[in-house]
Design a protein around this motif. Sequence first.
Motif, PDB file in Angstrom:
ATOM      1  N   UNK A  17     -36.800  69.818 -38.540  1.00  0.00           N
ATOM      2  CA  UNK A  17     -37.199  69.194 -39.808  1.00  0.00           C
ATOM      3  C   UNK A  17     -38.637  68.706 -39.706  1.00  0.00           C
ATOM      4  N   UNK A  18     -39.447  69.054 -40.691  1.00  0.00           N
ATOM      5  CA  UNK A  18     -40.845  68.635 -40.714  1.00  0.00           C
ATOM      6  C   UNK A  18     -40.949  67.134 -40.959  1.00  0.00           C
ATOM      7  N   UNK A  19     -42.012  66.490 -40.470  1.00  0.00           N
ATOM      8  CA  UNK A  19     -42.236  65.076 -40.809  1.00  0.00           C
ATOM      9  C   UNK A  19     -42.201  64.865 -42.321  1.00  0.00           C
ATOM     10  N   UNK A  20     -41.482  63.853 -42.751  1.00  0.00           N
ATOM     11  CA  UNK A  20     -41.308  63.617 -44.182  1.00  0.00           C
ATOM     12  C   UNK A  20     -40.117  64.338 -44.764  1.00  0.00           C
ATOM     13  N   UNK A  21     -39.489  65.227 -43.966  1.00  0.00           N
ATOM     14  CA  UNK A  21     -38.300  65.932 -44.429  1.00  0.00           C
ATOM     15  C   UNK A  21     -37.061  65.045 -44.352  1.00  0.00           C
ATOM     16  N   UNK A  22     -35.933  65.581 -44.790  1.00  0.00           N
ATOM     17  CA  UNK A  22     -34.727  64.766 -44.962  1.00  0.00           C
ATOM     18  C   UNK A  22     -33.515  65.334 -44.245  1.00  0.00           C
TER      19      UNK A  22
ATOM     20  N   UNK B 184     -37.193  61.914 -41.924  1.00  0.00           N
ATOM     21  CA  UNK B 184     -37.890  61.997 -40.647  1.00  0.00           C
ATOM     22  C   UNK B 184     -39.216  61.279 -40.739  1.00  0.00           C
ATOM     23  N   UNK B 185     -39.503  60.417 -39.754  1.00  0.00           N
ATOM     24  CA  UNK B 185     -40.754  59.666 -39.751  1.00  0.00           C
ATOM     25  C   UNK B 185     -41.965  60.573 -39.601  1.00  0.00           C
ATOM     26  N   UNK B 186     -43.117  60.029 -39.937  1.00  0.00           N
ATOM     27  CA  UNK B 186     -44.360  60.792 -39.857  1.00  0.00           C
ATOM     28  C   UNK B 186     -44.897  61.085 -41.234  1.00  0.00           C
ATOM     29  N   UNK B 187     -46.065  61.716 -41.318  1.00  0.00           N
ATOM     30  CA  UNK B 187     -46.684  62.016 -42.606  1.00  0.00           C
ATOM     31  C   UNK B 187     -45.871  63.024 -43.389  1.00  0.00           C
TER      32      UNK B 187
END
Length: 219
Positions: free
Chosen positions: A142-147, A212-215
């Motif tokens: 999952x990419x940063x900012x994904x759910x 997911x944490x991050x930008x």
Amino acid sequence: MTGSSSHLDATASAYDAVATLYAELTRGYLDAFPLDRAVLAAFADSVRVGGGSRPVAELGCGPGYLTAHLRGLGLDAFGIDLSPAMIDIARTDYPGLRFETGSMDALDLADGSLAGVVSWYSVIHAPPQELPVYLAEFGRVVAPGGHLLLGFFESEGGPVTAFDHKVTTAYRWPIDELARLAADAGFDEIGRMLREPGDEERFRRGHLLMRKGGPEHSP
């Protein structure tokens, strides 16, 4: 690191054996549970608000009905399941969608390639000591900012507890403990929903919506 091959083989074989009956029993399942539909809609809305063009994976998709529901909510959804028989049914019933055979703890997906993951009553079969491996794999793809949306049987104040699931051994989890393990894998909780068992259901149902944490991920 992946789950034990004996556990994975046993789970796949158990679902292969009941695939046709399971597909018949789950067809139209969501129609009776508005709260379940609401949490799925909240996940879909969260993914869309997050932006980006990455797809969403339903991991442990079974016969594909929920993957199709996610597509109906406007997501670029595809499904992965350990059981080849389940994947065959999903491909037959939903020929316009993508389904693949694979294990949730060792996904053939690139890092950060997904806008979101739905695990709808699928990590319930993971041995408790192996669940952090599954959640770490979700965090990897999952990419940063994904759910992430987890659906599971809740232990109603008790510890992690094995029970006699109709297909193969499964586990009920305390919602706080599952949220903590997901946080360790990099996911921040957005919200949770607990639903009391419906007719012919034995246990309380738990749902965790996490980010997911991050930008934010890029389009």
